[in-house]
Design a protein around this motif. Structure first.
Motif, PDB file in Angstrom:
ATOM      1  N   GLY A 128     -35.090   8.965  22.081  1.00 24.14           N
ATOM      2  CA  GLY A 128     -34.339  10.030  21.608  1.00 24.14           C
ATOM      3  C   GLY A 128     -34.793  10.432  20.313  1.00 24.14           C
ATOM      4  N   ASN A 129     -34.156  11.592  19.854  1.00 20.99           N
ATOM      5  CA  ASN A 129     -34.425  12.383  18.689  1.00 20.99           C
ATOM      6  C   ASN A 129     -35.675  12.476  18.256  1.00 20.99           C
ATOM      7  OD1 ASN A 129     -31.406  12.203  18.134  1.00 20.99           O
ATOM      8  ND2 ASN A 129     -31.767  10.192  17.519  1.00 20.99           N
ATOM      9  N   GLN A 179     -30.139  16.599  24.602  1.00 24.89           N
ATOM     10  CA  GLN A 179     -29.229  15.768  23.962  1.00 24.89           C
ATOM     11  C   GLN A 179     -27.729  16.253  23.809  1.00 24.89           C
ATOM     12  OE1 GLN A 179     -32.427  12.920  21.307  1.00 24.89           O
ATOM     13  NE2 GLN A 179     -31.102  14.168  20.489  1.00 24.89           N
ATOM     14  N   ARG A 195     -24.149  11.147  21.878  1.00 29.90           N
ATOM     15  CA  ARG A 195     -24.604  10.016  22.953  1.00 29.90           C
ATOM     16  C   ARG A 195     -25.707   9.532  22.399  1.00 29.90           C
ATOM     17  NH1 ARG A 195     -27.046  12.980  28.045  1.00 29.90           N
ATOM     18  NH2 ARG A 195     -28.696  13.259  26.816  1.00 29.90           N
ATOM     19  N   GLU A 196     -26.730  10.326  21.704  1.00 30.16           N
ATOM     20  CA  GLU A 196     -27.822   9.834  21.342  1.00 30.16           C
ATOM     21  C   GLU A 196     -27.931   8.867  19.849  1.00 30.16           C
ATOM     22  OE1 GLU A 196     -30.628   9.895  23.263  1.00 30.16           O
ATOM     23  OE2 GLU A 196     -29.305  10.913  24.403  1.00 30.16           O
ATOM     24  N   ARG A 220     -30.049  20.648  22.531  1.00 28.63           N
ATOM     25  CA  ARG A 220     -28.894  19.508  21.882  1.00 28.63           C
ATOM     26  C   ARG A 220     -27.661  20.067  21.683  1.00 28.63           C
ATOM     27  NH1 ARG A 220     -27.895  17.929  16.354  1.00 28.63           N
ATOM     28  NH2 ARG A 220     -29.012  19.440  15.071  1.00 28.63           N
ATOM     29  N   THR A 247     -34.921  14.329  23.938  1.00 24.55           N
ATOM     30  CA  THR A 247     -35.142  12.968  24.246  1.00 24.55           C
ATOM     31  C   THR A 247     -36.432  13.005  25.274  1.00 24.55           C
ATOM     32  OG1 THR A 247     -32.913  11.986  24.537  1.00 24.55           O
ATOM     33  CG2 THR A 247     -34.718  10.831  25.744  1.00 24.55           C
TER      34      THR A 247
END
Length: 98
Positions: free
Chosen positions: A72-73, A90, A94-95, A43, A67
């Motif tokens: 996500g995350n 990521q 954006r996430e 990320r 993701t």
């Protein structure tokens, strides 16, 4: 930089990283699979855009967020690769909107 230890007859599983086909060994975490497939970071940070990659490999640092299958995350070091899994790196904020 990262090399897998030789293990005879290691069964593999296919998945994708940012839409690109990749392979990992059965039982690999997503973080390990990213590293052996040459993906140096998972990320970028929301504020500065600095790249972050797996650091602690045990779920403490949260630098390996990705993701997975549209969610996500997710901590890449805590998830095992599954057949057909879609992993996406990521990028920045954006996430955050998810």
């Amino acid at each position: 930089m990262f090399h897998r230890l030789p293990v005879p007859d290691g069964e593999t599983v296919s998945f994708t990283i940012d839409g690109t086909p990749a392979e990992a060994r059965v039982g690999d975490t997503v973080a390990a699979a990213l590293l052996v497939n040459g993906v140096p970071h998972c990320r970028t940070t929301p504020v500065s855009g600095s790249p972050r990659g797996p650091y602690c490999m045990m779920g403490v640092c949260f630098d390996c967020l990705v993701t997975i299958d549209g969610v996500g995350n997710r901590q890449a070091c805590q998830e095992r690769v599954a057949p057909g899994m879609r992993v996406a790196t990521q990028m920045g904020s954006r996430e955050l909107d998810r």
